[in-house]
Structures are given as structure tokens and as C-alpha cells.
Design an enzyme around this catalytic site. Sequence first.
Site, mmCIF file in Angstrom:
data_model
loop_
_atom_site.group_PDB
_atom_site.id
_atom_site.type_symbol
_atom_site.label_atom_id
_atom_site.label_comp_id
_atom_site.label_asym_id
_atom_site.label_seq_id
_atom_site.Cartn_x
_atom_site.Cartn_y
_atom_site.Cartn_z
ATOM 1 N N ALA A 95 0.814 -1.218 0.000
ATOM 2 C CA ALA A 95 0.000 0.000 0.000
ATOM 3 C C ALA A 95 0.849 1.270 0.000
ATOM 4 O O ALA A 95 0.388 2.330 -0.391
ATOM 5 C CB ALA A 95 -0.902 0.001 1.233
ATOM 6 N N LYS A 96 2.085 1.154 0.452
ATOM 7 C CA LYS A 96 3.026 2.276 0.494
ATOM 8 C C LYS A 96 2.396 3.501 1.139
ATOM 9 O O LYS A 96 2.519 4.608 0.648
ATOM 10 C CB LYS A 96 3.563 2.568 -0.911
ATOM 11 C CG LYS A 96 4.269 1.330 -1.511
ATOM 12 C CD LYS A 96 4.960 1.605 -2.828
ATOM 13 C CE LYS A 96 5.729 0.405 -3.327
ATOM 14 N NZ LYS A 96 4.884 -0.710 -3.816
ATOM 15 N N ARG A 97 1.763 3.300 2.283
ATOM 16 C CA ARG A 97 1.089 4.378 2.989
ATOM 17 C C ARG A 97 2.060 5.152 3.874
ATOM 18 O O ARG A 97 3.203 4.725 4.097
ATOM 19 C CB ARG A 97 -0.049 3.830 3.846
ATOM 20 C CG ARG A 97 -1.134 3.096 3.065
ATOM 21 C CD ARG A 97 -1.848 4.010 2.083
ATOM 22 N NE ARG A 97 -3.080 3.418 1.598
ATOM 23 C CZ ARG A 97 -3.252 2.827 0.417
ATOM 24 N NH1 ARG A 97 -2.257 2.737 -0.434
ATOM 25 N NH2 ARG A 97 -4.434 2.330 0.069
ATOM 26 N N THR A 121 3.173 -2.286 3.461
ATOM 27 C CA THR A 121 4.327 -1.484 3.055
ATOM 28 C C THR A 121 4.039 -0.003 3.324
ATOM 29 O O THR A 121 2.904 0.453 3.189
ATOM 30 C CB THR A 121 4.670 -1.672 1.559
ATOM 31 O OG1 THR A 121 3.547 -1.300 0.766
ATOM 32 C CG2 THR A 121 5.043 -3.112 1.260
ATOM 33 N N ASP B 99 3.897 4.839 -6.355
ATOM 34 C CA ASP B 99 4.351 3.476 -6.611
ATOM 35 C C ASP B 99 5.036 3.472 -7.965
ATOM 36 O O ASP B 99 5.125 4.510 -8.616
ATOM 37 C CB ASP B 99 3.140 2.528 -6.578
ATOM 38 C CG ASP B 99 3.530 1.123 -6.147
ATOM 39 O OD1 ASP B 99 4.475 0.558 -6.722
ATOM 40 O OD2 ASP B 99 2.896 0.597 -5.227
#
Lengths: 270, 270
Positions: A95-97, A121, B99
Amino acid sequence: MTTQELVAQIQKKKSFLCIGLDVDLDKIPPYLLKEEDPIFAFNKAIIDATHHLCVSYKPNIAFYEAYGLKGWKSLEKTINYLNENYPEIFTIADAKRGDIGNTSTMYAKAFFKDLVFDSVTVAPYMGKDSVEPFLAFKDKHTIMLALTSNEGAFDFQTKQIDDKELYKHVLETSKSWKNAKNLMYVVGATKAEYFKEIRKIVPDSFLLVPGVGAQGGNLQEVCKYGLSKNIGLLINSSRGIIYASKEPNFAEEAAKKALELQVQMAAVLN
Amino acid sequence: MTTQELVAQIQKKKSFLCIGLDVDLDKIPPYLLKEEDPIFAFNKAIIDATHHLCVSYKPNIAFYEAYGLKGWKSLEKTINYLNENYPEIFTIADAKRGDIGNTSTMYAKAFFKDLVFDSVTVAPYMGKDSVEPFLAFKDKHTIMLALTSNEGAFDFQTKQIDDKELYKHVLETSKSWKNAKNLMYVVGATKAEYFKEIRKIVPDSFLLVPGVGAQGGNLQEVCKYGLSKNIGLLINSSRGIIYASKEPNFAEEAAKKALELQVQMAAVLN
């Protein structure tokens, strides 16, 4: 899931493969589009065919959000299916939050409590108080971007600050954060020699490694420099596995691609 | 929405206020919990009471994701309600996404096409090819984190690379990206003097400024250094406005708080 349980699974399956479930409706076998939930139908088939060859699945959340409410439902069904049928699998919400403290807590709740993922993530740009809320969850893991596998990684991540590159500062600094034992890191496979340097900073941490296969990274090279005494690697492949075929036997073909990687991993582990 | 339309709205309303819709079920008036969709009921009341005092609403996506499918539905209803009833409003999906290329395209689709937002916030750590997919959307805006208002901003963002801090490199570098005219930046209000330096790098860009109010930033100070010839500021307040009261008149109380800020903004604009 504890790190020990993850390591035990790796040793049992002779695999440290993570399969990325980045489901694009334009790329799945067209006949699946007739299903009520094509994304879940695709995921279920892939999971059933490959679960014994990998230790982890990683849905990239973007591919679900792009389909709105329906996509979110497919994601929920996928994680529930995994947790009910293959509870040994280490699940990653890619999710790269990252946001200010109380907001990161909301994201952590979304992925650890509402959807019951083992890990998520996160992005490091906002620093300590944007990541610690994730680390506060017991037996959950937070996988922070360090060095990514895309071209843009060289825009900022490899820029020199004092004696070392930004991504090394990210690794170094994060070691002092509260519950840092729950941290893992994303390290792209595009340049294997980086792993040597990275292991000096985080000798024992698990590294999630995208970029093997479709993006050109080399498995043997990564293992040579990246393996830790606790294995410490999760190698991700997405497109190279799940889109092996558009025919009705797509899941079997995906399993063949997963097997190729698993065999290489077994050789490395022996 | 074009930047010109945003500026025209600011001049008409004498306001450059953005209201953050960070809805926490623990903080809204308890009687709303009996509603079928408490989050949307809360947002609708706040929007109806404050839309003439602000030019923008910014739901922070974490607060919706934390409630899973239900939360995503509340978000969808909120953006649809705004677009149908107040199409002049500049809408911001505060998502802090980012991303690799094809994945960012999926996020862009999620916020620009599925949910029809005018803009989305993104994180810069993964560089150019993680942000350009957002910039490719015409008449949409991408608001990139530069200098955030939290304590963790000092972990990496203010670290020195060669002659200047990382956040200045982020500003400088991004100016050369494709469709950079669609970029705005997040700049926290905690240290107003930073705006002087930032305006040397991006003299005309719109800056989204959190941290006025609850987080301690000062509106006059920010305007002194941050205003551009095109105004170029969106000042966000979330908790300070939407949680002004837990009583049935909460929306009126929120409007009073919004009015206080709008009056200060009108004074600055005159």
C-alpha cells in the site's frame, strides 16, 4: 504472524517466494470476465495452484482501489480466502502508505484490523511519527521502502547526505524507532551489489525484494549478497508468474513459473 | 478543474480555505451513529454549512479505508455529493500515494476516474516515474509532499544534500517532470519562514498548507511569505473546524470556525 513462523515456513517449503497479486482486468484470461468477481476468481485460482511454492502473497492495493467499491470487495475476499484456507501464508498489503501520526493509525487499522493482513508497506518520507503507529501492532510487520527498483529511485533515494545515501539514512535512522523489531524493508533487485552495503546496516532484517524477473534482477546475485543467517529475504515476482498465460490453464502455467523460482531457491537454501 | 477556475473561486469567495474531512466515528456527535451512514451524514452537514466559506474539501483517505467497504462507500457518496451540488469546489483526495509507473496509473485512475476528484496528494520518495502517471491527467492536479508539518519531517526532509535540503531538491527536481504545470505541493505551516525559501524555487505553484490551527501554525505569517501573485495558497484546517462541537448544532459551530478563518483570509486578500 511472528518472524520465527515465517522462517519456519520458508524452511519447510524451501521457498522464500512472494507472489504479487497485481490483478489488471486487461491482462487476465478474458473468459474470467464473465465471473461475478473476476479479480477474486483469478486470485483464488492462482493461490490454489501456487500456495505450496511460495510463503507470501502481496496484493498491490492500487490494483483494487482502481476498481472502487468492487475492487475493495475483491481485496477483502482475497485476504479472507487466504486467512481461512492458508493461514501459514505471510500476507502483505502493498500500500506504500504514510501520513501524520493519528492518520497512520487509521491506515494501520485498515490493513491490520479491518482487512487482516500480516504486514503493510509504508513510505519513509514523513519520518518516525508516520511509521511508528504501524509498528505499534504486535505480531504485525511494517515493510518500509528503502531502495526501490524503479528508475525514479535515483532521483532522491541515492542522493548523498553527509557520508551516505538517503536510503542508507532511512535504514539507519529507522533502527532506533519504537518497536523497530517489527520493521522489514523494500530493497529492489536491480543492483545486487547494493545488498552488501545494506546488510552492513541491517544484518538481520527481512528484505522484500521486487524486481526479480520482469524488472530484470537476478535471483542468484541477490541471494549472494542479501541472505542473512535467518534467510531474511522475500523475493517477489508478480507479472512473471500470474500472467504466464491467458488460457484456461493459466493457473497451472503460473505454478510452473513459480516452481522455476522455487527450485532455484531450494538450491540456494541447501 | 483548471488553476484559473480555482483562482476565480478564491477571489469570488474571498477565501483560500480548505476543510479537511477527516471523519473519526469516535469524534463526531454521537447521535449521528444512529444514521445509516454516519460518516456521510456528518460530511453532508459540514459541507452544506461551510461550502460558501471555503474553496476546497480534502477527505483524508485513511479515515475512510479504516472502515473498509463501508468507509469506501462513504467516501464515494461524499465526492459524488460535492460534484453534484457544489461543482465549483476543488476536491482533494489526501491519499499520499506513490508506486512504480503502471501502479501509480492505477492509483490515478482510482482517484481521478472512479472517484472523480480534482486532485490527489502523492509522496515523492520513489521519484519521477512514480509521479508522472498522475501528472498525465489533463485538468487534474497532483499535490506532492515537500515539507510536511509533523515532527518526522526533520528525519529526512530537512537533511542537507549538497547545497540544500532534501525537500528543496524535491521541489527543484519535480519542476522538470513532464506536465509539471499540474503539480502543487504540500508545505506545512509549522515554520513560516520556510515559505520565503520555497517561493524562490516555486514562485507560482499552489501550496497546500496543513498545520494552521490545531497544529499551531500562524495564518498571517504563512501569507506574509507564502502568497504568490496568483494567491497560490490553500490553507487547510481539519479538526479545528469539523470537531468544533459534538452537539446537534455541530455544523453551525463548524461554520463559525470556518468563518473566523475566512474573515482573516479576506483581510489578507484586500
